[in-house]
Design a protein around this motif. Sequence first.
Motif, PDB file in Angstrom:
ATOM      1  N   PRO A  15       0.972  -1.275   0.018  1.00  0.00           N
ATOM      2  CA  PRO A  15       0.007  -0.055  -0.085  1.00  0.00           C
ATOM      3  C   PRO A  15       0.762   1.463   0.001  1.00  0.00           C
ATOM      4  CG  PRO A  15      -0.256  -1.191   2.115  1.00  0.00           C
ATOM      5  CD  PRO A  15       0.519  -2.037   1.175  1.00  0.00           C
ATOM      6  N   LEU A  16       2.134   1.236   0.690  1.00  0.00           N
ATOM      7  CA  LEU A  16       2.768   2.564   0.675  1.00  0.00           C
ATOM      8  C   LEU A  16       3.963   2.615  -0.273  1.00  0.00           C
ATOM      9  CD1 LEU A  16       2.923   3.123   4.602  1.00  0.00           C
ATOM     10  CD2 LEU A  16       1.331   4.489   2.895  1.00  0.00           C
ATOM     11  N   ALA A  17       4.119   1.556  -0.993  1.00  0.00           N
ATOM     12  CA  ALA A  17       5.153   1.369  -2.217  1.00  0.00           C
ATOM     13  C   ALA A  17       5.147   2.481  -3.053  1.00  0.00           C
ATOM     14  CB  ALA A  17       5.061   0.177  -3.005  1.00  0.00           C
ATOM     15  N   GLY A  18       6.169   3.458  -3.103  1.00  0.00           N
ATOM     16  CA  GLY A  18       6.566   4.484  -4.047  1.00  0.00           C
ATOM     17  C   GLY A  18       6.109   5.566  -3.327  1.00  0.00           C
ATOM     18  N   PHE A  19       5.916   5.679  -2.097  1.00  0.00           N
ATOM     19  CA  PHE A  19       5.835   6.952  -0.899  1.00  0.00           C
ATOM     20  C   PHE A  19       6.913   6.959  -0.301  1.00  0.00           C
ATOM     21  CE2 PHE A  19       1.193   5.696  -2.139  1.00  0.00           C
ATOM     22  CZ  PHE A  19       0.817   6.843  -2.844  1.00  0.00           C
ATOM     23  N   THR A  20       7.165   8.182   0.256  1.00  0.00           N
ATOM     24  CA  THR A  20       8.178   8.597   1.040  1.00  0.00           C
ATOM     25  C   THR A  20       7.738   9.135   2.204  1.00  0.00           C
ATOM     26  OG1 THR A  20       9.966   8.853  -0.702  1.00  0.00           O
ATOM     27  CG2 THR A  20      10.465   9.437   1.490  1.00  0.00           C
ATOM     28  N   VAL A  21       7.826   8.794   3.580  1.00  0.00           N
ATOM     29  CA  VAL A  21       7.290   9.181   4.767  1.00  0.00           C
ATOM     30  C   VAL A  21       8.460   9.750   5.803  1.00  0.00           C
ATOM     31  CG1 VAL A  21       6.179   8.549   6.894  1.00  0.00           C
ATOM     32  CG2 VAL A  21       5.440   7.166   4.773  1.00  0.00           C
ATOM     33  N   GLY A  22       8.515  11.186   5.847  1.00  0.00           N
ATOM     34  CA  GLY A  22       9.435  11.601   6.808  1.00  0.00           C
ATOM     35  C   GLY A  22       8.899  11.208   8.285  1.00  0.00           C
ATOM     36  N   ILE A  23      10.149  11.025   9.072  1.00  0.00           N
ATOM     37  CA  ILE A  23       9.839  10.564  10.607  1.00  0.00           C
ATOM     38  C   ILE A  23      10.686  11.727  11.144  1.00  0.00           C
ATOM     39  CG2 ILE A  23      10.398   9.183  12.228  1.00  0.00           C
ATOM     40  CD1 ILE A  23      10.150   6.899  10.333  1.00  0.00           C
ATOM     41  N   THR A  24       9.995  12.472  12.271  1.00  0.00           N
ATOM     42  CA  THR A  24      10.457  13.493  13.230  1.00  0.00           C
ATOM     43  C   THR A  24      10.738  13.149  14.547  1.00  0.00           C
ATOM     44  OG1 THR A  24       8.217  14.426  13.610  1.00  0.00           O
ATOM     45  CG2 THR A  24       9.189  15.365  11.674  1.00  0.00           C
ATOM     46  N   ALA A  25      10.204  11.965  14.817  1.00  0.00           N
ATOM     47  CA  ALA A  25      10.353  11.297  16.166  1.00  0.00           C
ATOM     48  C   ALA A  25      11.884  11.114  16.628  1.00  0.00           C
ATOM     49  CB  ALA A  25       9.597  10.010  16.199  1.00  0.00           C
ATOM     50  N   ALA A  26      11.871  11.317  17.867  1.00  0.00           N
ATOM     51  CA  ALA A  26      13.230  10.980  18.420  1.00  0.00           C
ATOM     52  C   ALA A  26      13.144   9.601  19.253  1.00  0.00           C
ATOM     53  CB  ALA A  26      13.407  11.929  19.649  1.00  0.00           C
ATOM     54  N   ARG A  27      11.998   9.280  19.739  1.00  0.00           N
ATOM     55  CA  ARG A  27      11.824   7.911  20.292  1.00  0.00           C
ATOM     56  C   ARG A  27      11.087   7.129  19.555  1.00  0.00           C
ATOM     57  NH1 ARG A  27       8.095   7.906  23.923  1.00  0.00           N
ATOM     58  NH2 ARG A  27       8.944   5.731  24.879  1.00  0.00           N
ATOM     59  N   ARG A  28      11.508   5.605  19.415  1.00  0.00           N
ATOM     60  CA  ARG A  28      10.570   4.646  18.748  1.00  0.00           C
ATOM     61  C   ARG A  28      10.573   5.091  17.255  1.00  0.00           C
ATOM     62  NH1 ARG A  28       4.896   3.571  21.366  1.00  0.00           N
ATOM     63  NH2 ARG A  28       5.219   1.438  20.146  1.00  0.00           N
ATOM     64  N   ALA A  29      11.596   5.858  16.732  1.00  0.00           N
ATOM     65  CA  ALA A  29      11.736   6.010  15.420  1.00  0.00           C
ATOM     66  C   ALA A  29      12.094   4.749  14.537  1.00  0.00           C
ATOM     67  CB  ALA A  29      12.869   7.234  14.783  1.00  0.00           C
ATOM     68  N   GLU A  30      13.042   3.978  15.057  1.00  0.00           N
ATOM     69  CA  GLU A  30      13.176   2.739  14.207  1.00  0.00           C
ATOM     70  C   GLU A  30      12.203   1.734  14.074  1.00  0.00           C
ATOM     71  OE1 GLU A  30      16.098   0.495  12.155  1.00  0.00           O
ATOM     72  OE2 GLU A  30      16.312   2.619  13.247  1.00  0.00           O
ATOM     73  N   GLU A  31      11.374   1.829  15.387  1.00  0.00           N
ATOM     74  CA  GLU A  31      10.213   1.037  15.182  1.00  0.00           C
ATOM     75  C   GLU A  31       9.097   1.420  14.045  1.00  0.00           C
ATOM     76  OE1 GLU A  31       6.373  -0.375  18.335  1.00  0.00           O
ATOM     77  OE2 GLU A  31       8.037   0.674  18.832  1.00  0.00           O
ATOM     78  N   LEU A  32       8.808   2.778  14.262  1.00  0.00           N
ATOM     79  CA  LEU A  32       8.100   3.226  13.292  1.00  0.00           C
ATOM     80  C   LEU A  32       8.313   3.185  11.908  1.00  0.00           C
ATOM     81  CD1 LEU A  32       5.607   5.153  12.193  1.00  0.00           C
ATOM     82  CD2 LEU A  32       6.932   7.136  12.826  1.00  0.00           C
ATOM     83  N   ALA A  33       9.803   3.291  11.533  1.00  0.00           N
ATOM     84  CA  ALA A  33      10.510   3.059  10.219  1.00  0.00           C
ATOM     85  C   ALA A  33      10.004   1.499   9.560  1.00  0.00           C
ATOM     86  CB  ALA A  33      11.778   3.216  10.112  1.00  0.00           C
ATOM     87  N   THR A  34      10.304   0.698  10.711  1.00  0.00           N
ATOM     88  CA  THR A  34      10.242  -0.832  10.259  1.00  0.00           C
ATOM     89  C   THR A  34       8.528  -1.152   9.845  1.00  0.00           C
ATOM     90  OG1 THR A  34      12.013  -1.343  11.684  1.00  0.00           O
ATOM     91  CG2 THR A  34      10.286  -3.156  11.203  1.00  0.00           C
ATOM     92  N   MET A  35       7.757  -0.427  10.709  1.00  0.00           N
ATOM     93  CA  MET A  35       6.257  -0.739  10.347  1.00  0.00           C
ATOM     94  C   MET A  35       6.153   0.058   8.782  1.00  0.00           C
ATOM     95  SD  MET A  35       4.075  -0.404  13.758  1.00  0.00           S
ATOM     96  CE  MET A  35       4.676   0.947  14.415  1.00  0.00           C
ATOM     97  N   LEU A  36       6.575   1.060   8.578  1.00  0.00           N
ATOM     98  CA  LEU A  36       6.117   1.618   7.434  1.00  0.00           C
ATOM     99  C   LEU A  36       6.811   0.858   6.148  1.00  0.00           C
ATOM    100  CD1 LEU A  36       6.837   5.552   8.664  1.00  0.00           C
ATOM    101  CD2 LEU A  36       4.650   4.587   7.709  1.00  0.00           C
ATOM    102  N   GLU A  37       8.041   0.624   6.389  1.00  0.00           N
ATOM    103  CA  GLU A  37       8.897  -0.175   5.605  1.00  0.00           C
ATOM    104  C   GLU A  37       8.180  -1.431   5.037  1.00  0.00           C
ATOM    105  OE1 GLU A  37      13.353   1.699   5.983  1.00  0.00           O
ATOM    106  OE2 GLU A  37      12.582  -0.172   6.900  1.00  0.00           O
ATOM    107  N   ARG A  38       7.648  -2.287   6.085  1.00  0.00           N
ATOM    108  CA  ARG A  38       6.865  -3.304   5.745  1.00  0.00           C
ATOM    109  C   ARG A  38       5.716  -3.305   4.989  1.00  0.00           C
ATOM    110  NH1 ARG A  38       6.765  -5.607  12.019  1.00  0.00           N
ATOM    111  NH2 ARG A  38       8.891  -6.540  12.082  1.00  0.00           N
ATOM    112  N   ARG A  39       5.360  -2.085   4.889  1.00  0.00           N
ATOM    113  CA  ARG A  39       4.356  -1.743   3.943  1.00  0.00           C
ATOM    114  C   ARG A  39       4.711  -1.217   2.649  1.00  0.00           C
ATOM    115  NH1 ARG A  39       2.565  -2.000   9.028  1.00  0.00           N
ATOM    116  NH2 ARG A  39       0.778  -2.470   9.757  1.00  0.00           N
TER     117      ARG A  39
END
Length: 403
Positions: free
Chosen positions: A30-54
């Motif tokens: 669903p998110l292939a082809g899109f780039t998401v910017g992450i501003t978080a300091a905490r749990r950024a790696e967790e958020l990135a992993t969930m987004l990349e899985r999609r």
Amino acid sequence: MARSAARDATRPTGPGTEPGHGPDAPPVPPLAGFTVGITAARRAEELATMLERRGAAVQHGPALRIVALADDEGLERRTRELVAAPPDITVATTGIGYRGWIEAADGWGLGEVLLAALGRSEMLARGPKARGAIRASGLVDAWSPESESTAEVLEHLLERGVRGLRIAVQLHGEPLPDVVEALELAGAEVVTVPVYRWAPPLDLGPLDRLIDATLAGGIDVLSFTSAPAAAGILARADERGLRTDLLAALRGPVPALCVGPVTAAPLEALDVPTVQPQRSRLGAMVRTCESAVPARARRLPVAGHLLELRGHAVVVDGRLCPLPPTPMALLRVLARRPGRVVSRAELLAAQGGAGDEHAVENAVARLRAALGAPGLVQTVVRRGYRLALEPGGCADTTPGADR
């Protein structure tokens, strides 16, 4: 940190195995082809992993850092005051802050006596994370607002009456002068507990690159998991003279994805629309992104095919076609006026103005090859090129599609 999208589900493994071809071809993430910017300091790696899985690509530019105050003399002094004179009510605003406070007290040899003092008070939790931290420490919470907002906590306290009560408020990175003043005016004695504070990141490079990418059209959605992060990126943009431009981007082509209403408040106060999940959870935020962002993609019926423009890729009849920056830029120019002729000079300007018409011809050839479907981009002799919009076809005017 800059991370590229996971492509395993869409990478060809042999002849005839391109995504979208054959009965067993996997669907485009669903998110292939899109780039998401992450501003978080905490749990950024967790958020990135969930987004990349999609399927998303992510770019991380932390807008803040957490400075723990475990060694702060003021925090130790405040803790000893509360042990000596326990509060009637204790408000825990964040899970990480409450846990950090108890851990710091343990280090001073005050952990057990602090918990005993807090246990004699009425414990209020601003949200589920604070509630979980209270329970993990062996104490019991009495109440928590559905909105997870400090404003509702204040309203609850004022409605019940606080005159003559001693209230401890664990801060969440920023002072709460309005809350403290309102409680004091209502007759309470307020003891604030600053367990940690927000500060600008030590390395501003990743944040600056994230701001620049957002303004250049390289970010399709900007995510926020805390209100200080939203304030932090705007403050940095202001320092660079880019605040107005960043706000324009967030009000236009780049949606602001927020984990909840507390996080969204600083942006909405500036008339920036936000996208939020119903529940303020990281997973729920990613699922909201998964549904909301693809809905913004522009879809065009072209030469018997369905063309869907995403951030750095195109989906042709369900087949993902990642595009390099220059062909993608040309396609966006063609898609602004689908079916109409775009001159070579205009296309040359879209790729930076370097070269000549021969450079445009080469770029168009690369675009056609990447799309993999004949006839999508037509040559109009002596005039330029056009997207072969089907007769009667209606161009999708999705917000943000013409970046």
